[in-house]
Motif scaffolding. Structure first.
Motif, PDB file in Angstrom:
ATOM      1  N   SER A 129       0.812  -1.223   0.000  1.00 60.19           N
ATOM      2  CA  SER A 129       0.000   0.000   0.000  1.00 60.19           C
ATOM      3  C   SER A 129       0.841   1.267   0.000  1.00 60.19           C
ATOM      4  O   SER A 129       0.353   2.353  -0.337  1.00 60.19           O
ATOM      5  CB  SER A 129      -0.928   0.012   1.218  1.00 60.19           C
ATOM      6  N   SER A 130       2.115   1.150   0.367  1.00 58.71           N
ATOM      7  CA  SER A 130       3.003   2.321   0.408  1.00 58.71           C
ATOM      8  C   SER A 130       4.444   1.836   0.375  1.00 58.71           C
ATOM      9  O   SER A 130       4.714   0.635   0.378  1.00 58.71           O
ATOM     10  CB  SER A 130       2.748   3.151   1.673  1.00 58.71           C
ATOM     11  N   GLY A 131       5.370   2.772   0.384  1.00 56.78           N
ATOM     12  CA  GLY A 131       6.783   2.409   0.350  1.00 56.78           C
ATOM     13  C   GLY A 131       7.218   1.968  -1.031  1.00 56.78           C
ATOM     14  O   GLY A 131       6.505   2.148  -2.028  1.00 56.78           O
ATOM     15  N   SER A 132       8.379   1.365  -1.114  1.00 56.12           N
ATOM     16  CA  SER A 132       8.950   1.003  -2.414  1.00 56.12           C
ATOM     17  C   SER A 132       9.317  -0.472  -2.528  1.00 56.12           C
ATOM     18  O   SER A 132       9.923  -0.879  -3.523  1.00 56.12           O
ATOM     19  CB  SER A 132      10.209   1.842  -2.668  1.00 56.12           C
ATOM     20  N   SER A 133       8.943  -1.282  -1.538  1.00 54.49           N
ATOM     21  CA  SER A 133       9.307  -2.699  -1.640  1.00 54.49           C
ATOM     22  C   SER A 133       8.479  -3.411  -2.707  1.00 54.49           C
ATOM     23  O   SER A 133       8.910  -4.410  -3.275  1.00 54.49           O
ATOM     24  CB  SER A 133       9.147  -3.395  -0.277  1.00 54.49           C
ATOM     25  N   SER A 134       7.308  -2.892  -3.009  1.00 49.91           N
ATOM     26  CA  SER A 134       6.478  -3.423  -4.100  1.00 49.91           C
ATOM     27  C   SER A 134       6.187  -2.351  -5.135  1.00 49.91           C
ATOM     28  O   SER A 134       6.258  -2.597  -6.336  1.00 49.91           O
ATOM     29  CB  SER A 134       5.155  -3.954  -3.547  1.00 49.91           C
ATOM     30  N   LEU A 135       5.867  -1.153  -4.650  1.00 48.12           N
ATOM     31  CA  LEU A 135       5.487  -0.036  -5.521  1.00 48.12           C
ATOM     32  C   LEU A 135       6.742   0.605  -6.101  1.00 48.12           C
ATOM     33  O   LEU A 135       7.346   1.495  -5.494  1.00 48.12           O
ATOM     34  CB  LEU A 135       4.675   0.985  -4.720  1.00 48.12           C
ATOM     35  N   LYS A 136       7.142   0.140  -7.260  1.00 46.33           N
ATOM     36  CA  LYS A 136       8.398   0.598  -7.859  1.00 46.33           C
ATOM     37  C   LYS A 136       8.249   1.908  -8.618  1.00 46.33           C
ATOM     38  O   LYS A 136       9.196   2.677  -8.748  1.00 46.33           O
ATOM     39  CB  LYS A 136       8.956  -0.480  -8.788  1.00 46.33           C
ATOM     40  N   VAL A 137       7.041   2.174  -9.149  1.00 44.56           N
ATOM     41  CA  VAL A 137       6.779   3.461  -9.803  1.00 44.56           C
ATOM     42  C   VAL A 137       5.470   3.996  -9.240  1.00 44.56           C
ATOM     43  O   VAL A 137       4.392   3.509  -9.591  1.00 44.56           O
ATOM     44  CB  VAL A 137       6.680   3.341 -11.337  1.00 44.56           C
ATOM     45  N   PRO A 138       5.528   4.971  -8.312  1.00 50.65           N
ATOM     46  CA  PRO A 138       4.285   5.563  -7.802  1.00 50.65           C
ATOM     47  C   PRO A 138       3.514   6.252  -8.928  1.00 50.65           C
ATOM     48  O   PRO A 138       4.020   6.401 -10.043  1.00 50.65           O
ATOM     49  CB  PRO A 138       4.781   6.576  -6.762  1.00 50.65           C
ATOM     50  N   LEU A 139       2.311   6.681  -8.632  1.00 53.49           N
ATOM     51  CA  LEU A 139       1.441   7.287  -9.639  1.00 53.49           C
ATOM     52  C   LEU A 139       2.174   8.416 -10.368  1.00 53.49           C
ATOM     53  O   LEU A 139       2.618   9.383  -9.750  1.00 53.49           O
ATOM     54  CB  LEU A 139       0.178   7.812  -8.973  1.00 53.49           C
ATOM     55  N   THR A 140       2.290   8.250 -11.687  1.00 52.80           N
ATOM     56  CA  THR A 140       3.107   9.146 -12.503  1.00 52.80           C
ATOM     57  C   THR A 140       2.394   9.444 -13.816  1.00 52.80           C
ATOM     58  O   THR A 140       1.798   8.555 -14.420  1.00 52.80           O
ATOM     59  CB  THR A 140       4.477   8.492 -12.814  1.00 52.80           C
ATOM     60  N   LEU A 141       2.464  10.678 -14.263  1.00 48.27           N
ATOM     61  CA  LEU A 141       1.882  11.057 -15.549  1.00 48.27           C
ATOM     62  C   LEU A 141       2.672  10.417 -16.683  1.00 48.27           C
ATOM     63  O   LEU A 141       3.908  10.486 -16.716  1.00 48.27           O
ATOM     64  CB  LEU A 141       1.903  12.581 -15.708  1.00 48.27           C
ATOM     65  N   LEU A 142       1.969   9.790 -17.602  1.00 47.36           N
ATOM     66  CA  LEU A 142       2.638   9.177 -18.749  1.00 47.36           C
ATOM     67  C   LEU A 142       2.918  10.238 -19.816  1.00 47.36           C
ATOM     68  O   LEU A 142       2.222  10.362 -20.819  1.00 47.36           O
ATOM     69  CB  LEU A 142       1.781   8.053 -19.334  1.00 47.36           C
TER      70      LEU A 142
END
Length: 535
Positions: free
Chosen positions: A256-269
């Motif tokens: 749900s947070s951090g970077s251990s799974s979420l490698k690219v947070p919500l980002t504009l393409l």
């Protein structure tokens, strides 16, 4: 992709047609008229008295100047003499559908060529084909003569047959606007990708699945993120299992947070943002760098999905008007191997809940008292069912059973995309098409009607929409004729209300929606105060 503006040029072309029709007389006999008052075109000059009539042929017509310097026409009578000069009466601009300069046309008065100004624009009147000035309409479209009640101050009447153009009144802006920048509800696509060992190749050669699983998925995602048609989307990229040992990877908070799974947070393409995704999803045919994600680990489906849903809920809290979908890609049933501390024996577990049970981790193999495979499948289904409605799109590869896929798809309320048993090329093609369909179906085509900055209530008959493209081109967007989607087919480049009885949102017709969404630098503007432009 920018809007096709050719549809909006038709009105301007009709202006030339209307002028040509008026200018078809054989001769021109003119007399100056008096100036019109504000918001009303002049009415023409007085006719000189005609004491004799030339010989003529029945049916001939010519222009003339009649009583009070009006511009009119004469018809040759059966007796071979000219009739009295007929100036007709002046019509007002209006909104009935017919082609003429500057906008729509309405019938008015008894003159067939009376043109409106500044507005819904031209007036095609009654029976006299000679005069060419009239009072203006009330829309955005620039009319032909002055003194109209639209946005633009007029500049004088059109040359009428049988007279010079009358000087129009000074003209005034009949409405003032309160404009507010607005935006479509943005689209967020949250990707959760299974990177378990079975997605790739076993280091000891026990299986070689990368060619039909990991490789086509990665190359298709790279293509999707790099696609110009995906520009403007916000996306994130998570993997499961999360980094670290199985205990930490079983925690919902790892997803749900951090970077251990979420490698690219919500980002504009955009040009910059998409590179963040490409740096993680490395081309399988190239050497893998330290940033590249490679398949390894067990299938910890439930905590990964629950954590991702929690992440989506936080997105919706921060961006309440946005739409968020989850793209969930997996190749197997829930389960993982666990080696207890001080042991070299691998215990097969289905549920992270069993990590705390000594009975489940004390011996090798699956212990009957531990959660069953089906129990964990059902637990995952329960998590999916509690997600926002129809937000999860399931892609199934490899070893995931059809029964598990069907159970999860049913509670998601979206059809699953079955990729099991397909070749790598087939996986890539099917996956690509499905992703494009999700993107195109999920684009938001509506914007919340903003409150006027000046305060007060909203007059829904006096609000208009403007689109400003990323390259600076501006276009007024008309509303559908009846304010509903039913009349979008008359001009796809329009908008309508979500509910004509109690509007809360403005919704773009499909073609316009697609163009606006693919122009991330473009913006919309809602203006209050002037009569709504319709098509």
């Amino acid at each position: 992709m920018s809007l096709n503006y050719s549809r909006f040029l038709v009105l301007g072309l009709i202006a030339d047609l209307g002028s040509s029709l008026v200018g078809c007389a054989a001769k021109t006999e003119t007399q100056a008229g008096t100036a019109g008052s504000s918001n009303t075109a002049g009415t023409g000059g007085a006719a000189s008295s005609q004491t004799s009539a030339p010989v003529c042929t029945q049916g001939d017509t010519r222009e003339c100047v009649g009583t009070a310097a009006c511009k009119g026409g004469q018809t040759c009578t059966p007796a071979g003499v000219w009739s009295a000069c007929d100036c007709g009466s002046q019509g007002s601009g209006g909104a009935s559908p017919s082609a003429s300069a500057g906008g729509n046309v309405s019938a008015g008065g008894t003159s067939a060529w009376l043109r409106g100004t500044g507005g819904l624009a031209t007036s095609m009147g009654g029976t006299n084909p000679w005069s060419s000035t009239s009072v203006g309409g009330s829309s955005f479209i620039v009319g032909v003569s002055t003194g109209g009640s639209g946005f633009v101050t007029g500049t004088g009447g059109v040359n009428g047959i049988g007279g010079t153009a009358n000087a129009g009144g000074a003209g005034t802006v009949a409405c003032t606007t309160d404009s507010i920048d607005a935006a479509l509800a943005r689209l967020n696509m949250v990707f959760l990708l299974d990177k378990t060992g079975s997605m790739g190749n076993d280091p000891n050669g026990a299986w070689a699945n990368a060619v039909d699983r990991w490789n086509p998925v990665v190359t298709t995602l790279d293509s999707f993120f790099n696609d110009q048609n995906s520009a403007g989307i916000y996306a994130s990229l998570s993997f499961f299992p999360a980094d670290g040992d199985v205990t930490s990877a079983c925690k919902v908070t790892s997803y749900s947070s951090g970077s251990s799974s979420l490698k690219v947070p919500l980002t504009l393409l955009d040009a910059t943002g998409r590179q963040k995704f490409l740096a993680r999803l490395c081309d399988p045919s190239s050497p893998q760098t330290a940033n590249c994600i490679v398949p390894a680990g067990g299938t910890l489906t439930r905590p990964a999905l629950q954590g991702t849903i929690d992440y989506v809920n936080s997105i919706q809290t921060n961006f309440p008007d946005s739409k968020t979908v989850i793209v969930f890609i997996t190749d197997g049933e829930p389960g993982f191997g666990y080696v207890p501390a001080g042991s070299t024996t691998v215990t097969a577990l289905y549920s992270c809940d069993d990590l705390s049970s000594s009975a489940c981790v004390a011996a090798s193999g699956t212990i009957p008292s531990c959660a069953s495979a089906q129990a964990e499948v059902d637990a995952v289904a329960s998590v999916i069912q509690k997600a926002p409605a129809k937000s999860i799109h399931l892609f199934c590869l490899g070893d995931l059973s059809m029964s598990t896929m069907d159970e999860w798809a049913m509670v998601s309320a979206n059809p699953a995309v079955a990729l099991q048993g397909l070749s790598g090329a087939q996986v890539a093609t099917t996956f690509k098409t499905a992703l494009q369909n999700i993107r195109d179906a999920s684009w938001s085509c509506s914007l919340k009607i903003p409150a006027p900055s000046s305060g007060g209530s909203i007059d829904y008959t006096r609000m208009n929409l403007k689109y400003i493209s990323g390259d600076g081109m501006q276009q007024d967007i008309p509303r559908t004729r009846d304010g509903t989607s039913a009349t979008c087919s008359l001009s796809n480049l329009g908008w309508y209300f979500d509910n004509v009885s109690a509007p809360t949102r403005m919704v773009l017709c499909p073609a316009l929606c697609s163009s606006v969404n693919q122009d991330p630098a473009g913006k919309l503007n809602v203006a209050f105060g002037c009569n709504t432009q319709v098509f």
